[in-house]
Write a protein that holds these residues in place. Sequence first.
Motif, short mmCIF file in Angstrom:
data_model
loop_
_atom_site.label_atom_id
_atom_site.label_comp_id
_atom_site.label_asym_id
_atom_site.label_seq_id
_atom_site.Cartn_x
_atom_site.Cartn_y
_atom_site.Cartn_z
N LYS A 134 0.84 -1.21 0.00
CA LYS A 134 0.00 0.00 0.00
C LYS A 134 0.87 1.25 0.00
N LEU A 135 1.95 1.19 0.73
CA LEU A 135 2.85 2.35 0.78
C LEU A 135 3.41 2.66 -0.62
N VAL A 136 3.88 1.63 -1.30
CA VAL A 136 4.47 1.82 -2.63
C VAL A 136 3.40 2.31 -3.62
N ASN A 190 -4.85 -3.49 9.88
CA ASN A 190 -5.08 -2.06 10.12
C ASN A 190 -5.90 -1.86 11.38
N LYS A 191 -5.36 -2.38 12.50
CA LYS A 191 -6.15 -2.36 13.72
C LYS A 191 -6.39 -0.93 14.18
N ASP A 213 -3.85 2.58 11.20
CA ASP A 213 -2.45 2.83 10.80
C ASP A 213 -2.37 3.48 9.42
N GLU A 214 -3.23 3.02 8.51
CA GLU A 214 -3.21 3.57 7.14
C GLU A 214 -3.53 5.06 7.15
N ASP A 215 -4.46 5.47 8.05
CA ASP A 215 -4.79 6.90 8.15
C ASP A 215 -3.56 7.68 8.58
N ILE A 216 -2.82 7.10 9.53
CA ILE A 216 -1.63 7.80 10.04
C ILE A 216 -0.57 7.88 8.95
N GLN A 217 -0.40 6.78 8.22
CA GLN A 217 0.58 6.79 7.12
C GLN A 217 0.23 7.90 6.13
N ILE A 275 -8.84 4.80 1.81
CA ILE A 275 -7.72 4.26 2.59
C ILE A 275 -8.17 3.09 3.45
N THR A 276 -9.31 3.24 4.09
CA THR A 276 -9.85 2.13 4.91
C THR A 276 -11.29 1.91 4.47
N THR A 277 -12.05 1.10 5.21
CA THR A 277 -13.43 0.84 4.79
C THR A 277 -14.40 1.84 5.44
#
Length: 511
Positions: A271-273, A324-325, A373-377, A455-457
């Motif tokens: 996801k990062l890439v 993505n807890k 975590d994805e939101d923070i990234q 980014i998330t659901t």
Amino acid sequence: MKDHLIVFDTTLRDGEQSPGASMTRDEKLRIARQLERMRVDVIEAGFPAASNGDFESVRAIAEAIRESTVCGLARANEADIRRAGEAIAPAARGRIHTFIATSPIHMEMKLRMTPDQVVEQAVRAVGWAKEYTDDIEFSAEDAGRSEIDFLCRIFEAVIKAGAKTINVPDTVGYNVPEQYAQTIRTLIERVPDADKVVWSVHCHNDLGLAVANSLAAVMAGARQVECTLNGLGERAGNAALEELVMAVRTRQDVFPCDTRIDATQIVPASKLVSGVTGFPVQPNKAIVGANAFAHESGIHQDGVLKHRETYEIMRAEDVGWGANKLVLGKHSGRNAFRSRLQEIGIVVASEEHLNHAFARFKELADKKHEIFDEDIQALMSDEVVTPDQEHYRLVASRFHSETGETPRADLTLSVDGQETRTSAEGSGPVDAAFKAIEAIAGSGTELLLYSVNAITTGTDAQGEVTVRLAREGKVVNGQGADTDIIVASAKAYLNALNKLHSKFERLNPQL
Ligand code: KIV
Ligand code: ZN
């Protein structure tokens, strides 16, 4: 004891050679840290002689990374090798990867060198590299179309000169599995001291065979695979890291080796890439595609509910899906935020940057209850947390979109610290926002890509927008995230303009 299969990731070098996938130094550093967390053995961080920007990126990665070997690529000439040697100097473990073409067509038409001259140059290259490190990799570019006798000859010579890893690239993705495996087997049988070096494979995907060819070569004795996340790379890309790692791990009954990769880091890395480069992952992509573990048919769902292994050969959570807890919420404090950043490997340059990031986190937590975590990234990739790099910043926005009316955007931008208002109409609110920005920036860029991903659901998820802009051959990707996708779009556009504004010129064209 199984053999160790070395994972050599070249997302930051061969992956970046994919048109439009250029990354800034900070983006490369973030990816390198994620690769280290994933326990990649070797990170090919770039091609230091290609530009000052590449040199600085490789050097910054060599300074930051402690657990993986950091490698710099160099053509087989003295200037390139010295540049690579200087770039990797701060690394805990540094490697120089030097290459020269060995196929008749490349030697004759591109290098205009005789086979004797090519062997001589390769040997001299290894000699220069030895002044900087013992960890030297030699690649015979276009080995996939080279004559086997010549490969044996040049590999024997570079091994004598001190090369420790011998790479056999299928540069143009021409090989097929059984033939490529036979090439590796023959080389290991015929080259003197073959057992003293690591045999490596590097496959391109022009015929869709990069992973199959690499795995066939592993069965034939190769013990290093060169690959990229999501199979990123020039043309049809390179062998996909996630597919190689999971094929070997899932079929331990077949493979005589295993990697040391922490597979739970694969999906976050993918996801990062994808976010940084703006190259989306197709939904049905093995391992990292959104549907890779989704069962649609009733028969499959019924089977999986009764006994998971009826239709699943891997567990989604083992490759990082569902990781993505829920991490933080609106009542979380600055220390909790700081420690979560540390846990997911994000390094903040200063207290001032942390304060900016925390303020943005609080704004987001007001709009969205659950922060993953994805939101923070995504938050941390936003340039608001690195204000010193911001030429343009979105201060306020108002969008008007109504049936029968022309959509309109009214923006307040900060340009080098000066606030200014701008408005425009467009075919939709995103188009209006971009036109309003251009009325101020007048960048003369061409929009190559506009993409939006959740980014998330959930409908309160942040939308992450990627915008790719080009001007005079220079391509940049901008990202922006927000629960309002029009705002995210404006931020992404400004982020791309900020990158264009800060200079990172390539001195030489890409290879
Ligand atoms: O594909 C290729 O041949 C390469 C070499 C530089 C290893 O990327
Ligand atoms: Zn390549």
